[in-house]
Every structure is written in C-alpha cells, then in structure tokens.
Design an enzyme around this catalytic site. Structure first.
Site, PDB file in Angstrom:
ATOM      1  N   VAL A 118      28.881  80.597  60.415  1.00 32.80           N
ATOM      2  CA  VAL A 118      29.467  80.099  61.552  1.00 32.80           C
ATOM      3  C   VAL A 118      28.741  80.242  62.676  1.00 32.80           C
ATOM      4  CG1 VAL A 118      31.677  80.238  62.735  1.00 32.80           C
ATOM      5  CG2 VAL A 118      31.689  80.455  60.226  1.00 32.80           C
ATOM      6  N   PRO A 119      28.178  79.062  63.153  1.00 34.01           N
ATOM      7  CA  PRO A 119      26.881  79.154  64.151  1.00 34.01           C
ATOM      8  C   PRO A 119      27.114  79.663  65.525  1.00 34.01           C
ATOM      9  CG  PRO A 119      27.607  77.051  63.702  1.00 34.01           C
ATOM     10  CD  PRO A 119      28.220  77.623  62.959  1.00 34.01           C
ATOM     11  N   CYS A 120      27.712  81.038  65.789  1.00 27.87           N
ATOM     12  CA  CYS A 120      27.765  81.316  67.038  1.00 27.87           C
ATOM     13  C   CYS A 120      26.389  81.328  67.913  1.00 27.87           C
ATOM     14  CB  CYS A 120      28.423  82.685  67.226  1.00 27.87           C
ATOM     15  SG  CYS A 120      27.700  84.015  66.155  1.00 27.87           S
ATOM     16  N   HIS A 121      25.345  81.277  67.264  1.00 27.53           N
ATOM     17  CA  HIS A 121      24.177  81.266  67.917  1.00 27.53           C
ATOM     18  C   HIS A 121      23.837  79.621  68.832  1.00 27.53           C
ATOM     19  CE1 HIS A 121      23.181  79.406  63.970  1.00 27.53           C
ATOM     20  NE2 HIS A 121      22.325  78.529  64.810  1.00 27.53           N
TER      21      HIS A 121
END
Length: 154
Positions: A118-121
């Site tokens: 889940v790409p919080c970056h």
C-alpha cells in the site's frame, strides 16, 4: 510469527492472516502475530523481490487491513499508480475529506501497516518535498527513483 525478508533495501518484516498480508514493516513489531497465512507470505516475498527488481508494478497479494486506522485513506492510496505521486491534501480530497485533513492523511501514512504494497512512499508534501517515511527518507527516495526510472522507459 513475524517473517524477516531480506531485500535490497534492507530487511522487511512480514505477517499475514488467513485473509491477506497484515504487515510489511521496516522494524520488527512489538508483539509478533501467530503463524498463519503462509501462502500470502510466500506470495508477498516473491512480489516484493519482483517489485524491487522492477519486474512488478502492481501487487496481487491480498492485503488484510482489518483494524487499520483510517482504512478509507489506505484504500484510496492503493489507487495511486506506479511511477506517480500525490500530495497529502490531494489524497484527502480523493477519499472525501476536506483539504484541511492533510495531517490526518499523514497520520494514516505513518500508521500504514503494509508499506510498499500500500504505497505510502508515493505521498509527498504539497511542494513536492519528501516528508516522513517509516523506512527513512533515503528508502522513500530509492522507491520513488526505482519507479521513476522504470516509468521513463515507456
């Protein structure tokens, strides 16, 4: 039980339930979970390696966000595509929150239990600057650079 998966960006700590991946973290959890979801863990390891080798753009491993804080925000984050970024404010708006809730979005990013998948970056400051990341700003930059370099090939 937590599985430690060694990667090119350092160790990742993985856990899964019978429904999906529950943890991809940069630090060992204080209380490891039970040994379940081994098929999900095996798939997560393969997909994380493929992602870091720029062979995978979209994860298929199921994610179990049961009990995750601000799940609506994390669900909205899953729609930020490979090679692109969004801001905290834009993500707030996308999930139906007022722009002023950008700090709430930041809090949800900080508590994201399944980093990378889940790409919080992919969430940056309003001015495009890199802001906090559980794996450190160097790791956030490396992930964004990995995606940006591959995106330029298409």
């Amino acid at each position: 039980m937590t599985v430690v998966h060694e990667t090119r960006i350092g160790p990742l700590y993985l856990e899964a339930s019978t429904d999906g991946l529950t943890l991809v973290g940069f630090a060992a959890p204080a209380e490891p979970g039970p040994v379940v979801g081994t098929a999900h863990l095996d798939l997560a390891r393969r997909e994380l390696d493929a992602y870091l080798d720029v062979e995978l753009r979209e994860f298929t491993v199921p994610v179990d966000l049961t009990g995750a804080h601000d799940r609506r925000i994390l669900d909205g984050l899953r729609h930020v595509p490979w090679g692109s970024t969004t801001t905290y404010g834009a993500l707030a708006t996308r999930v139906g929150l007022p722009l002023s809730d950008s700090r709430r979005v930041g809090g949800a990013m900080a508590r994201n239990p399944v980093a990378i998948v889940v790409p919080c970056h992919r969430v940056v400051g309003a001015d495009g600057s890199l802001t906090g990341y559980a794996g450190g700003l160097g790791t956030k930059r490396a992930l964004l650079d990995l995606e940006a370099a591959d995106a330029m090939l298409f």
